[in-house]
Motif scaffolding. Structure first.
Motif, mmCIF file in Angstrom:
data_model
loop_
_atom_site.group_PDB
_atom_site.id
_atom_site.type_symbol
_atom_site.label_atom_id
_atom_site.label_comp_id
_atom_site.label_asym_id
_atom_site.label_seq_id
_atom_site.Cartn_x
_atom_site.Cartn_y
_atom_site.Cartn_z
ATOM 1 N N ALA A 130 0.810 -1.216 0.000
ATOM 2 C CA ALA A 130 0.000 0.000 0.000
ATOM 3 C C ALA A 130 0.843 1.267 0.000
ATOM 4 C CB ALA A 130 -0.953 0.001 1.197
ATOM 5 N N ASP A 131 2.004 1.219 0.659
ATOM 6 C CA ASP A 131 2.833 2.421 0.727
ATOM 7 C C ASP A 131 3.507 2.731 -0.606
ATOM 8 O OD1 ASP A 131 4.571 0.286 0.751
ATOM 9 O OD2 ASP A 131 5.813 1.031 2.399
ATOM 10 N N ARG A 132 3.372 1.843 -1.584
ATOM 11 C CA ARG A 132 3.926 2.096 -2.917
ATOM 12 C C ARG A 132 2.889 2.692 -3.860
ATOM 13 N NH1 ARG A 132 7.428 -3.015 -4.844
ATOM 14 N NH2 ARG A 132 7.604 -1.623 -6.653
ATOM 15 N N LEU A 133 1.675 2.916 -3.360
ATOM 16 C CA LEU A 133 0.604 3.467 -4.185
ATOM 17 C C LEU A 133 0.338 4.916 -3.794
ATOM 18 C CD1 LEU A 133 -1.986 0.532 -4.143
ATOM 19 C CD2 LEU A 133 -0.327 1.081 -5.928
ATOM 20 N N GLU A 134 0.532 5.816 -4.735
ATOM 21 C CA GLU A 134 0.128 7.207 -4.537
ATOM 22 C C GLU A 134 -1.329 7.322 -4.978
ATOM 23 O OE1 GLU A 134 0.933 11.678 -6.347
ATOM 24 O OE2 GLU A 134 2.376 10.068 -6.746
ATOM 25 N N ARG A 135 -2.192 7.709 -4.068
ATOM 26 C CA ARG A 135 -3.618 7.768 -4.388
ATOM 27 C C ARG A 135 -3.987 9.119 -4.981
ATOM 28 N NH1 ARG A 135 -5.693 5.181 1.217
ATOM 29 N NH2 ARG A 135 -3.589 5.782 1.823
ATOM 30 N N LEU A 136 -4.534 9.088 -6.192
ATOM 31 C CA LEU A 136 -4.950 10.294 -6.889
ATOM 32 C C LEU A 136 -6.458 10.442 -6.748
ATOM 33 C CD1 LEU A 136 -2.943 9.815 -10.217
ATOM 34 C CD2 LEU A 136 -2.216 11.022 -8.150
ATOM 35 N N PRO A 137 -6.945 11.487 -6.089
ATOM 36 C CA PRO A 137 -8.398 11.676 -5.966
ATOM 37 C C PRO A 137 -9.043 11.734 -7.347
ATOM 38 C CG PRO A 137 -7.209 13.189 -4.534
ATOM 39 C CD PRO A 137 -6.188 12.557 -5.446
ATOM 40 N N ALA A 138 -10.161 11.069 -7.495
ATOM 41 C CA ALA A 138 -10.832 11.001 -8.794
ATOM 42 C C ALA A 138 -12.331 11.104 -8.597
ATOM 43 C CB ALA A 138 -10.482 9.687 -9.495
ATOM 44 N N ALA A 139 -12.990 11.623 -9.624
ATOM 45 C CA ALA A 139 -14.444 11.779 -9.572
ATOM 46 C C ALA A 139 -15.066 11.003 -10.724
ATOM 47 C CB ALA A 139 -14.820 13.253 -9.633
ATOM 48 N N ALA A 140 -14.876 9.699 -10.706
ATOM 49 C CA ALA A 140 -15.447 8.862 -11.771
ATOM 50 C C ALA A 140 -16.964 8.958 -11.736
ATOM 51 C CB ALA A 140 -15.004 7.418 -11.585
ATOM 52 N N HIS A 141 -17.575 9.049 -12.906
ATOM 53 C CA HIS A 141 -19.025 9.210 -13.012
ATOM 54 C C HIS A 141 -19.455 8.610 -14.340
ATOM 55 C CE1 HIS A 141 -22.919 11.312 -13.404
ATOM 56 N NE2 HIS A 141 -22.872 11.458 -12.098
ATOM 57 N N PRO A 142 -20.591 7.909 -14.383
ATOM 58 C CA PRO A 142 -20.990 7.257 -15.633
ATOM 59 C C PRO A 142 -21.411 8.229 -16.731
ATOM 60 C CG PRO A 142 -22.711 7.038 -13.981
ATOM 61 C CD PRO A 142 -21.521 7.633 -13.278
ATOM 62 N N VAL A 143 -21.723 9.473 -16.383
ATOM 63 C CA VAL A 143 -22.154 10.461 -17.372
ATOM 64 C C VAL A 143 -21.153 11.612 -17.468
ATOM 65 C CG1 VAL A 143 -23.972 12.069 -18.056
ATOM 66 C CG2 VAL A 143 -24.578 9.868 -17.012
ATOM 67 N N ASN A 144 -20.895 12.264 -16.340
ATOM 68 C CA ASN A 144 -19.948 13.381 -16.301
ATOM 69 C C ASN A 144 -18.557 12.825 -15.994
ATOM 70 O OD1 ASN A 144 -22.135 15.240 -16.613
ATOM 71 N ND2 ASN A 144 -22.597 14.942 -14.451
ATOM 72 N N ARG A 145 -17.870 12.399 -17.036
ATOM 73 C CA ARG A 145 -16.633 11.653 -16.843
ATOM 74 C C ARG A 145 -15.488 12.564 -16.413
ATOM 75 N NH1 ARG A 145 -15.046 7.629 -21.137
ATOM 76 N NH2 ARG A 145 -14.897 9.433 -22.508
ATOM 77 N N ASP A 146 -14.620 12.019 -15.591
ATOM 78 C CA ASP A 146 -13.454 12.731 -15.087
ATOM 79 C C ASP A 146 -12.388 12.740 -16.178
ATOM 80 O OD1 ASP A 146 -10.938 13.291 -13.860
ATOM 81 O OD2 ASP A 146 -11.756 12.736 -11.901
ATOM 82 N N ALA A 147 -12.084 13.923 -16.702
ATOM 83 C CA ALA A 147 -11.137 14.030 -17.816
ATOM 84 C C ALA A 147 -9.755 13.530 -17.433
ATOM 85 C CB ALA A 147 -11.059 15.482 -18.300
ATOM 86 N N GLY A 148 -9.380 13.679 -16.166
ATOM 87 C CA GLY A 148 -8.074 13.207 -15.720
ATOM 88 C C GLY A 148 -7.931 11.704 -15.836
ATOM 89 N N ILE A 149 -8.995 10.988 -15.518
ATOM 90 C CA ILE A 149 -8.960 9.526 -15.656
ATOM 91 C C ILE A 149 -9.016 9.145 -17.129
ATOM 92 C CG2 ILE A 149 -9.995 7.343 -14.959
ATOM 93 C CD1 ILE A 149 -11.463 8.829 -12.745
ATOM 94 N N VAL A 150 -9.911 9.805 -17.881
ATOM 95 C CA VAL A 150 -10.088 9.462 -19.298
ATOM 96 C C VAL A 150 -8.784 9.615 -20.070
ATOM 97 C CG1 VAL A 150 -11.281 10.110 -21.426
ATOM 98 C CG2 VAL A 150 -12.547 10.005 -19.272
ATOM 99 N N ALA A 151 -7.954 10.574 -19.672
ATOM 100 C CA ALA A 151 -6.674 10.777 -20.355
ATOM 101 C C ALA A 151 -5.769 9.554 -20.237
ATOM 102 C CB ALA A 151 -5.969 12.003 -19.775
ATOM 103 N N GLN A 152 -5.989 8.741 -19.199
ATOM 104 C CA GLN A 152 -5.181 7.535 -18.989
ATOM 105 C C GLN A 152 -5.939 6.258 -19.313
ATOM 106 O OE1 GLN A 152 -2.026 7.779 -18.275
ATOM 107 N NE2 GLN A 152 -1.998 9.975 -17.866
ATOM 108 N N ASN A 153 -7.238 6.262 -19.066
ATOM 109 C CA ASN A 153 -8.084 5.087 -19.266
ATOM 110 C C ASN A 153 -9.314 5.538 -20.043
ATOM 111 O OD1 ASN A 153 -9.916 3.001 -19.108
ATOM 112 N ND2 ASN A 153 -9.967 2.889 -16.874
ATOM 113 N N PRO A 154 -9.491 5.118 -21.293
ATOM 114 C CA PRO A 154 -10.604 5.613 -22.106
ATOM 115 C C PRO A 154 -11.981 5.343 -21.505
ATOM 116 C CG PRO A 154 -9.595 3.674 -23.119
ATOM 117 C CD PRO A 154 -8.690 4.103 -22.011
#
Length: 201
Positions: A25-49
């Motif tokens: 767990a200490d090797r994971l940097e947690r990035l806050p995300a706002a995943a949503h099925p309609v209003n998609r988080d652009a930060g996540i989409v840039a890495q995961n379509p």
């Protein structure tokens, strides 16, 4: 490594429980995300379509998505054995993971139906169908729970995260009344440090 993270996502919790059990767990940097099925988080989409959490960014730039893939990668990295080698134990663990993930998929669809769709667009039949899946999966867990003992693998972790999500979002379901063996097992497993550390606020 960087993990797109949401504290209430049961799939993110599954990854974090796995990481804690493996000592990673200490090797994971947690990035806050706002995943949503309609209003998609652009930060996540840039890495995961698909724009979903969990999404894991490895140090070499590789992107892993889906809790099943991420958990297996972490298990490989930590050499933990949460994914047993080929044989009956592996198929049992993967089958349990599939059932637990299916329960979670159905539960999330119910949550989305009530929280994302406009009231005029909601379908009672759709919600009832998802609840039926939750109930069927719960009865599979109930039937298997007396044999869990001290077993620890990806299927068991998935079951625990699924039952924890029912506590979080489906308090009125009272699943313990219909699955007493699963409830007894979960009480013990939920006391593990990995579960306590990932409990949604």
């Amino acid at each position: 490594m960087k993990l797109f993270h949401s504290q209430t996502s049961p799939f993110v919790r599954k990854v974090m429980v796995t990481a804690l059990e493996l000592g990673l767990a200490d090797r994971l940097e947690r990035l806050p995300a706002a995943a949503h099925p309609v209003n998609r988080d652009a930060g996540i989409v840039a890495q995961n379509p698909l724009g979903q959490v969990p999404t894991l960014l490895l140090d070499d730039g590789t992107v892993l998505a889906d809790s099943r893939v991420i958990c297996e990668y972490l298990d490989h990295l930590g050499q933990g054995g949460l994914f047993p080698p080929a044989g009956p134990a592996r198929w049992a663990a993967l089958a349990a993971q599939s059932t637990g993930d299916g329960l979670l998929d159905a539960a999330l669809l119910v949550v989305y139906e009530s929280r994302v769709r406009a009231e005029t667009e909601r379908s009672e039949a759709w919600v009832a169908g998802q609840h039926a899946k939750i109930e069927s999966a719960l009865q599979v867990i109930e039937a298997a729970a007396p044999g869990f003992g001290q077993r620890l693998d990806i299927g068991i972790i998935t079951y625990a995260c699924a039952l924890g999500y029912l506590d979080l979002r489906f308090a009125d379901l009272d699943w313990r009344a219909r699955a007493p063996a699963a409830a007894t097992w979960f009480e013990g497993f939920d006391a593990r440090p990995s579960m306590q550390a990932t409990r949604p606020a």
